[in-house]
Design a protein around this motif. Sequence first.
Motif, mmCIF file in Angstrom:
data_model
loop_
_atom_site.group_PDB
_atom_site.id
_atom_site.type_symbol
_atom_site.label_atom_id
_atom_site.label_comp_id
_atom_site.label_asym_id
_atom_site.label_seq_id
_atom_site.Cartn_x
_atom_site.Cartn_y
_atom_site.Cartn_z
ATOM 1 N N GLN A 126 0.848 -1.186 0.000
ATOM 2 C CA GLN A 126 0.000 0.000 0.000
ATOM 3 C C GLN A 126 0.881 1.233 0.000
ATOM 4 O OE1 GLN A 126 -0.371 2.071 3.108
ATOM 5 N NE2 GLN A 126 -1.511 3.559 1.846
ATOM 6 N N SER A 178 -0.875 8.637 -0.691
ATOM 7 C CA SER A 178 -0.755 9.757 -1.618
ATOM 8 C C SER A 178 0.451 10.605 -1.235
ATOM 9 C CB SER A 178 -2.024 10.605 -1.593
ATOM 10 O OG SER A 178 -2.205 11.163 -0.305
ATOM 11 N N TYR A 223 0.097 12.921 -5.889
ATOM 12 C CA TYR A 223 0.028 11.612 -6.537
ATOM 13 C C TYR A 223 -0.953 10.754 -5.748
ATOM 14 C CZ TYR A 223 4.360 13.101 -8.812
ATOM 15 O OH TYR A 223 5.302 13.799 -9.535
ATOM 16 N N GLN A 241 -2.389 4.052 -3.665
ATOM 17 C CA GLN A 241 -2.717 2.822 -4.386
ATOM 18 C C GLN A 241 -2.469 1.601 -3.510
ATOM 19 O OE1 GLN A 241 -0.289 1.826 -7.776
ATOM 20 N NE2 GLN A 241 1.603 2.580 -6.852
ATOM 21 N N ASN A 242 -3.197 0.540 -3.808
ATOM 22 C CA ASN A 242 -3.016 -0.762 -3.171
ATOM 23 C C ASN A 242 -2.840 -1.797 -4.278
ATOM 24 O OD1 ASN A 242 -3.747 -0.468 -0.073
ATOM 25 N ND2 ASN A 242 -5.188 0.812 -1.218
ATOM 26 N N VAL A 243 -1.799 -2.617 -4.160
ATOM 27 C CA VAL A 243 -1.465 -3.580 -5.215
ATOM 28 C C VAL A 243 -1.201 -4.939 -4.590
ATOM 29 C CG1 VAL A 243 0.138 -4.175 -7.067
ATOM 30 C CG2 VAL A 243 -0.487 -1.769 -6.665
ATOM 31 N N ASN A 283 7.438 -3.212 -7.337
ATOM 32 C CA ASN A 283 6.514 -2.779 -8.388
ATOM 33 C C ASN A 283 7.173 -2.786 -9.763
ATOM 34 O OD1 ASN A 283 8.245 -0.645 -7.969
ATOM 35 N ND2 ASN A 283 6.678 0.939 -8.287
#
Length: 539
Positions: free
Chosen positions: A441, A444, A468, A471-473, A505
């Motif tokens: 996670q 911003s 920015y 986000q969660n991936v 990522n």
Amino acid sequence: MPDLRRSILIAVSMVALAPAGAPAAMADNASGALDVRMKAELSRLQSEQHHLEGQLAMAHEIAKLQSHINQMRQELLQSLQHSNGYSRHLSSRTPNPSLSSTTEPVPPVYARVQPQPEAMANRTTNEPLPPINAEAPRSSSGETEIQSGHVADARAHIEQQIEKLRAQLSTWVGGGVGSRARTGTTGLSKLNETNVNAAASTTLGNLGRLTVSASNVHLSAGGQPDAADAHLVGSAPAFGFVPNVTDRATGTGFSLLFARPDLQMDIGSTPTGFLEHGLTGGIAWQPGGGPLSLQADRRPVVDSLLSYAGMYDPYTGSNWGGVFANTVQIAAGAGQDPARYGSLSYAVLQGSHVAANHRWSVDGGLRWPVATGIPDEQVHVGINMLFMSYAKNLSFFTLGQGGYFSPQTFYRPSATVDWEGYMGAHAVWKLSGRLGWQTFQQSSSPYFPMDPALQAQASAVNHQYPYYPAQNVSSIAYAVTGQLAYLFAPQWLGTGWLRMDNSRNYQDTVAGVSLQYYFSPLSTPPDPDSLIKPWMTPQ
């Protein structure tokens, strides 16, 4: 003793049978003769007693010595069984857990042919002592009880240990080339690296090994970003499109490394020629060679061209980036079945005109040996868990951002496998793999985390909230590493390696080859764990 009794009885009889009134001189003479004979007999008996006691003590000492020799021989063979020829001690940047061998132990080759303490204690005084290096007893068929295959196997592993020690002590020179490709956005997070290096290494007596190396490094972000991405570089959100984004860097770095089994120290620099460069270094200490390891170092963050080499902003006329992680770590490993390992680290990340950041990480797991039935191969399977957390999300490329992966939470449970071994006498290899799941996670983050004025101007220009998004991936995480060394000639060692990793990522792929010349001839390559040295691997 019977002679002594007989002499005493004769003397007493003579006195008793002597006629009354016999001269006193006769009695005196008999008594004197008796005293002389008794003293002589006692002296002889004492001498014989001392001789027998000496013989018995000698027999006991020899028996103890033989027992001690047998014990030492068995301990030597057992140590060879658990040495690099059978099992490996990992070791370590973080301390690698001990790898236990699952192969059949080497039998005590000399146990049957040496005299045992019981036999020594029961031997007669006239029996000659057996020779220490007596031949093995033979069976009725005429064959020795010790199988020649076991002797040959023990001898082969002893010779292998000697060759590994020779490799560890030999002076060498070498060079190599490596490359790294990181997926990402062209001109920003994408990174291609080429590293050409040369090194020389020698031992300093019994102190340790000293290695000096130089690396010429070329970085490329793959070209200029497209128009949409170029609006998110440097001060562009506040002033507009930035032309000619810095997309490449070239420089030469140096390092000096001193290493011994329980201590490693190095100092160097990131490549001069980069917009941002600085000193690197570290110390890792394993007290007493035990399970605990302490480490402190300063290393570059090599996620992107911005974090590694820095970039130039034409509107402000300043450079930013060149991030270093200043880390302290404590790690430990123990056990064999399973091996347990873990580490805890804390880092402060700083760069030129980049907001300061902090990182915590915890890594640990278990590893079990798997029997293969092949003495020169080892397989270990395990489970691993990695957690890390950054105080700020500085993953982007505007002023104040660092251009490196920095989630607020990151979890990665995975299964691991390690497989290594020798191919004949001239090649050694190692394969490692990891497969699991990752979830992270990211919060911003402001466009300009260090400059409120630029942040306000970006809001006015873009008429939007200059942040920015969070986000969660979640995704599958894997990594594969392969290493191979081949001894082309007694003094020439070639090495190749490959690594693919999609953790975090992005996907990262590293490959390279090297060639080393050893001043002392070798008959077997070094251990797999020593194939990839710091000077060989791209930063």
